[in-house]
Design a protein around this motif. Structure first.
Motif, PDB file in Angstrom:
ATOM      1  N   UNK A 262      97.416  33.343  26.757  1.00  0.00           N
ATOM      2  CA  UNK A 262      97.034  32.010  26.115  1.00  0.00           C
ATOM      3  C   UNK A 262      97.361  31.249  27.203  1.00  0.00           C
ATOM      4  N   UNK A 263      97.508  31.085  28.015  1.00  0.00           N
ATOM      5  CA  UNK A 263      98.416  29.645  29.168  1.00  0.00           C
ATOM      6  C   UNK A 263      96.493  30.066  30.125  1.00  0.00           C
ATOM      7  N   UNK A 264      96.609  31.261  30.448  1.00  0.00           N
ATOM      8  CA  UNK A 264      95.725  31.135  31.923  1.00  0.00           C
ATOM      9  C   UNK A 264      94.035  31.182  30.954  1.00  0.00           C
ATOM     10  N   UNK A 265      93.417  31.304  29.673  1.00  0.00           N
ATOM     11  CA  UNK A 265      93.300  30.697  29.151  1.00  0.00           C
ATOM     12  C   UNK A 265      92.583  29.871  28.446  1.00  0.00           C
ATOM     13  N   UNK A 266      93.102  28.838  28.785  1.00  0.00           N
ATOM     14  CA  UNK A 266      93.659  27.449  29.031  1.00  0.00           C
ATOM     15  C   UNK A 266      93.330  26.882  30.196  1.00  0.00           C
ATOM     16  N   UNK A 267      93.300  27.938  31.535  1.00  0.00           N
ATOM     17  CA  UNK A 267      93.317  27.155  32.636  1.00  0.00           C
ATOM     18  C   UNK A 267      94.191  26.080  32.739  1.00  0.00           C
ATOM     19  N   UNK A 268      95.646  26.926  32.076  1.00  0.00           N
ATOM     20  CA  UNK A 268      96.936  26.010  32.654  1.00  0.00           C
ATOM     21  C   UNK A 268      97.184  26.851  34.444  1.00  0.00           C
ATOM     22  N   UNK A 269      97.920  25.947  34.861  1.00  0.00           N
ATOM     23  CA  UNK A 269      98.085  26.382  36.406  1.00  0.00           C
ATOM     24  C   UNK A 269      99.889  26.824  35.885  1.00  0.00           C
ATOM     25  N   UNK A 270      99.820  28.137  36.085  1.00  0.00           N
ATOM     26  CA  UNK A 270     101.215  29.242  36.081  1.00  0.00           C
ATOM     27  C   UNK A 270     102.198  29.254  36.944  1.00  0.00           C
ATOM     28  N   UNK A 271     103.331  29.008  37.417  1.00  0.00           N
ATOM     29  CA  UNK A 271     104.377  30.357  38.690  1.00  0.00           C
ATOM     30  C   UNK A 271     104.308  31.164  37.355  1.00  0.00           C
ATOM     31  N   UNK A 272     104.807  32.320  38.009  1.00  0.00           N
ATOM     32  CA  UNK A 272     105.020  33.456  37.664  1.00  0.00           C
ATOM     33  C   UNK A 272     105.366  34.455  38.072  1.00  0.00           C
ATOM     34  N   UNK A 273     106.323  35.593  37.511  1.00  0.00           N
ATOM     35  CA  UNK A 273     107.195  36.343  38.464  1.00  0.00           C
ATOM     36  C   UNK A 273     107.117  37.312  38.034  1.00  0.00           C
TER      37      UNK A 273
END
Length: 352
Positions: A262-273
């Motif tokens: 959902x975050x990626x489809x909304x083009x939100x910038x994420x930090x992810x491990x």
């Protein structure tokens, strides 16, 4: 029934609970009524996940051990000694309990009985088995409690006061429905951590306990970080690696995959491990498997904001430089006198 009798029943319950841990269950001959309850409780713990997929044995055992510690005689005495409960009791108090984490409503249940009242309990559909079992144990220890503990599945009736826990939406219903009764109505709250950048890896590993315990489902779980400008998350993610196995739990993994998508489809910038996402966001309530973060220039301004928005905050976690904060790793180990929403339940119950 005297306060001493009630306290003794809960002390015996604490001794019973002290036998159970994730590493090893240890049956003790001096514990009352083990012949009736010991094996049945082990079975119930093992079945908890089938009743609620989030209630894996590790989390249920943690809750049990937390209450075993809280119900020590010295803790009960320290908690209750400051109150005058001589004229308290005799009323029926309705309890509408949440079910987000195991035994989350136990403190309200304990508070009602120690103040001499009758508990009319409506459990959450997500946690219908643990508290009724412990109530049966209490009654076996102290039969006088049988008239003061009632569980109901239907509409609550004939009560004098109520303590109800739910979401912000259900709270509006509670406030309307119980407007003519003395009440404590609990809404959504979240916990935050204020980092300075001077934390050690051990500090941040302990913070991971505040984030991941109960899969982040509790109001005392940290769901938001405040970090200084230009904060380097490298050490934070190194510390979080201690909790990497959380992704092997199906319900958590499903939430991680869904929320990340959902975050990626909304083009939100994420930090992810690969098992936790960090998203820059001004909100407090992050979804499961995600923590929000926000940069700050002045820690005093952060604390002023948290004070102004205190009705949304359950706990503030930080090191010694953060005023009135809880140490890292301690949010899910509240003492009996650490009241939810900072509302003194005993004071309320002693005056109804």
């Amino acid at each position: 029934m005297t306060l001493t009798e009630t306290k003794n029943a809960f002390i015996q319950l604490g001794k019973f609970l002290s036998q159970f841990s994730l590493d090893e269950n240890n049956k003790k001959s001096e514990v009352l009524h083990n012949e009736t309850f010991y094996d049945s409780f082990i079975t119930l713990i093992a079945l908890s996940r089938s009743h609620n997929g989030w209630y894996i044995e590790e989390q249920v055992y943690f809750a049990i051990q937390s209450w075993a510690e809280a119900l020590r005689p010295e803790n009960l005495d320290k908690w209750l000694d400051k109150y005058n409960l001589e004229n308290s009791g005799g009323k029926t108090v309705g309890l509408i309990l949440a079910g987000n984490i195991p035994l989350v409503g136990f403190h309200d249940f304990l508070s009602v009985l120690t103040t001499g009242h009758k508990a009319l309990v409506k459990t959450s559909s997500n946690d219908q088995h643990l508290l009724p079992f412990l109530a049966k144990y209490l009654i076996a220890v102290e039969p006088k409690l049988s008239d003061r503990i009632v569980f109901t599945e239907g509409r609550m009736e004939n009560f004098d006061a109520v303590i109800a826990t739910g979401s912000n939406n259900t709270a509006r219903y509670f406030e309307y429905y119980f407007k003519n009764k003395p009440s404590i109505i609990r809404k959504n709250r979240n916990s935050v951590a204020v980092l300075t950048g001077n934390e050690t890896k051990e500090d941040l590993i302990a913070l991971g306990e505040d984030i991941f315990r109960y899969f982040g489902l509790g109001c005392r779980n940290v769901s938001k970080l405040f970090v200084p400008k230009d904060y380097d998350f490298k050490l934070f993610f190194e510390a979080m690696y201690e909790y990497k196995d959380v992704i092997f739990y199906e319900k958590y993994a499903n939430n991680y995959d869904y929320n990340k998508a959902v975050f990626l489809m909304s083009n939100f910038k994420l930090l992810d491990n690969e098992f936790l996402t960090l998203k820059e966001d001004s909100s407090y309530a992050s979804p499961i498997s995600s923590v929000f973060y926000e940069y700050y220039d002045d820690s005093n301004a952060v604390m002023a904001r948290l004070e102004a928005e205190n009705e949304q905050i359950q706990c503030v976690v930080g090191n010694d430089s953060i005023a009135n904060s809880i140490p890292f790793g301690q949010t899910q180990k509240p003492a009996l006198w650490d009241y939810a929403d900072n509302v003194d339940t005993i004071a309320f119950l002693s005056k109804i």
